[in-house]
Write an enzyme that holds these catalytic residues in place. Sequence first.
Site, PDB file in Angstrom:
ATOM      1  CG  ASP A 180      -1.803   1.218   1.294  1.00 44.63           C
ATOM      2  OD1 ASP A 180      -2.627   1.370   0.375  1.00 44.63           O
ATOM      3  OD2 ASP A 180      -1.660   2.030   2.228  1.00 44.63           O
ATOM      4  CB  CYS A 237     -13.773  -5.305  11.737  1.00 46.91           C
ATOM      5  SG  CYS A 237     -15.132  -5.973  10.768  1.00 46.91           S
ATOM      6  CB  CYS A 276     -15.053 -10.096  12.420  1.00 52.58           C
ATOM      7  SG  CYS A 276     -13.632  -9.212  11.755  1.00 52.58           S
ATOM      8  CB  CYS A 290     -15.404 -10.639   8.400  1.00 50.64           C
ATOM      9  SG  CYS A 290     -15.813  -8.905   8.691  1.00 50.64           S
ATOM     10  CG  ASP A 333      -1.480   3.107   5.869  1.00 49.98           C
ATOM     11  OD1 ASP A 333      -2.499   3.529   5.293  1.00 49.98           O
ATOM     12  OD2 ASP A 333      -0.657   3.848   6.440  1.00 49.98           O
ATOM     13  CD  GLU A 367      -5.044   0.992  -4.273  1.00 50.55           C
ATOM     14  OE1 GLU A 367      -6.252   1.128  -4.277  1.00 50.55           O
ATOM     15  OE2 GLU A 367      -4.314   1.544  -3.440  1.00 50.55           O
ATOM     16  CB  CYS A 426     -12.968  -6.002   7.750  1.00 50.27           C
ATOM     17  SG  CYS A 426     -12.329  -7.334   8.795  1.00 50.27           S
TER      18      CYS A 426
HETATM   19 ZN   LIG Z   1     -14.223  -7.885   9.990  1.00 56.62          ZN
END
Ligand SMILES: [Zn+2]
Length: 248
Positions: free
Chosen positions: A37, A193, A196, A177, A203, A121, A174
């Site tokens: 990243d 998150c 989860c 999940c 980053d 990216e 995330c």
């Molecule tokens: Zn999650």
Amino acid sequence: MCTVVSTLMGKFFISIVVEDGNSPPPKVTDQKSVGIDVGLATYITLSTGEKVENPRHLQNALKRLRCLHRRLSKKERGSRNREKARQRLASCYERIGNQRAVFQHKLSMRLIRENQAIMVESLNIGGLIRNRRLAQLIADAAWSQFLAMLRYKAKWYGVTLIEIGRFAPMSKRCHGCGHLNERLTMSDRTWTCPACLLPLDRDVNAAINIKMMGLGSIITPREPRAGPVELSALAEASKQETSPIRAE
Ligand SMILES: [Zn+2]
């Protein structure tokens, strides 16, 4: 190479392997891949959690540059002192460029040596430069230069470089999940998150998402193996010998 296989039922299969001149794609595994990243606060963040700080050569030298620019402008045109001031300024610019190149060569070489596949990216430099506050930092980091190094070094050393388009929400999703956090803002460096409860570094999470997306694009076969029924049966029979590339 030609291989003839007979089955217990008395069926015969012939497998013909021809050299097409292309080198086989390198085997890519999860462990030997890294997602990167790119950022401003840190130069790059790896999916391993490692952060490489921005060297900010230009930032550190900016004061000196301003001073040298000011001195140059005060010197009388055509004078020897003006020429001296011009040379000092030019050498300061050159030194910054050299330092940056050394840093980028070392970093890109290390990444190439340590990995079989690198996922990044693709950059939207034009869009970022328009934001004037960031322009200086972007110019300093010289992303496009770094990416160019990664591209040609990957080619030299047979490393797979996968560039992922800027369409997916890499920071907001995330990696644990897949929950999409629409409320995440630019200033949120870490978050938990809500689905989860996984604690996430913005980053590092993005780097992991980039890696997973890149891995998905090469591990999933682009087209299903089409062919006569006999051929797929043969593939089935020799499954133990030729296992497809997959993440371990
Ligand atoms: Zn999650």
